[in-house]
Design a protein around this motif. Sequence first.
Motif, mmCIF file in Angstrom:
data_model
loop_
_atom_site.group_PDB
_atom_site.id
_atom_site.type_symbol
_atom_site.label_atom_id
_atom_site.label_comp_id
_atom_site.label_asym_id
_atom_site.label_seq_id
_atom_site.Cartn_x
_atom_site.Cartn_y
_atom_site.Cartn_z
ATOM 1 N N ILE A 16 -1.819 58.005 39.455
ATOM 2 C CA ILE A 16 -2.238 55.968 39.661
ATOM 3 C C ILE A 16 -2.808 56.128 37.816
ATOM 4 O O ILE A 16 -2.893 56.085 37.630
ATOM 5 N N LEU A 61 -10.232 47.573 42.189
ATOM 6 C CA LEU A 61 -8.862 47.282 43.187
ATOM 7 C C LEU A 61 -9.540 47.748 44.654
ATOM 8 O O LEU A 61 -10.448 46.832 44.942
ATOM 9 N N ALA A 73 -6.064 57.900 47.413
ATOM 10 C CA ALA A 73 -7.121 57.748 46.279
ATOM 11 C C ALA A 73 -6.960 58.736 45.481
ATOM 12 O O ALA A 73 -7.377 59.774 44.269
ATOM 13 N N TRP A 132 -10.650 57.065 40.500
ATOM 14 C CA TRP A 132 -10.734 55.153 40.999
ATOM 15 C C TRP A 132 -12.826 55.165 41.321
ATOM 16 O O TRP A 132 -12.502 53.644 41.461
ATOM 17 N N LEU A 184 -4.365 49.224 45.811
ATOM 18 C CA LEU A 184 -3.815 51.557 46.433
ATOM 19 C C LEU A 184 -3.187 50.789 47.995
ATOM 20 O O LEU A 184 -4.489 50.829 48.607
ATOM 21 N N GLU A 229 0.230 46.435 41.760
ATOM 22 C CA GLU A 229 0.343 46.825 43.252
ATOM 23 C C GLU A 229 0.884 48.720 43.723
ATOM 24 O O GLU A 229 1.425 48.644 42.077
ATOM 25 N N GLN A 230 0.625 49.515 43.861
ATOM 26 C CA GLN A 230 0.174 50.490 43.428
ATOM 27 C C GLN A 230 1.173 51.447 44.757
ATOM 28 O O GLN A 230 -0.543 51.299 45.612
ATOM 29 N N ILE A 255 0.341 54.611 47.666
ATOM 30 C CA ILE A 255 0.013 55.394 47.255
ATOM 31 C C ILE A 255 0.257 56.436 48.611
ATOM 32 O O ILE A 255 0.420 57.939 48.862
#
Length: 225
Positions: free
Chosen positions: A34, A42, A53, A60, A111, A133-134, A136
């Motif tokens: 991340i 977030l 996460a 995070w 996330l 954006e990610q 995960i």
Amino acid sequence: MTHSDAMIYLLSPMPREGTIHLPIIRFSLLPITIDFSKCDTLMFTSKQAVKSAEALNPEWKKYPCLAIGSATAKEIESLGGKVVYQPKSFYGETLSQDIVIQFQDKKILYLRPKEVSFDSKIFLAKAGIELQEQIIYETSCIHYEKKEKPGKNAVIIFTSPSTIHCFLKNFEWDESYTAVVIGKATKRHLPIHARCEVSDTPNIDACILKAKSVASHKSLLLKLS
């Protein structure tokens, strides 16, 4: 239970008392790192995203969080994170408008799972907010034999669009079924003629309460018929 009882099926991964557990989806972490370098806030839209996460990078928790849904907020707080915003309801456009008003100056990292029911990134971009954006984690379907299909008059609890898609990959919809869905975004993914009730609040406890009410009514009608 007799032939005149309406059975309640819960399709989410965790079993709950008073329901028949039929887990239809599984979650898989993606092998990523991340990147927090360009964000100061977030956003999570599911408790599974929070769990993912935590497994990938516990850092995070240093960032304030936008939590979509009460279960998501509880998961953030239980793991030691800080919730700075939780909408009363999660319907994509309303949510995005709230973010535009309250968090216009923030650098938000979403996330998220691989598939989402509403594309917040596109909507927010129209309002001038660039949502990072990610992805995960991802969701995949669990396979069942045809003989494991819920019986006639079942009340089936769907907690996400993914649970509907995976159910329909396994089984044909029966017109005697009644769906109980966690929200309007999920309802849109049901077969067009499916009988459906929307949970009063978007969490599994409320879905189960609604399903019990529906099942009780159905069982009474079945006994009278």
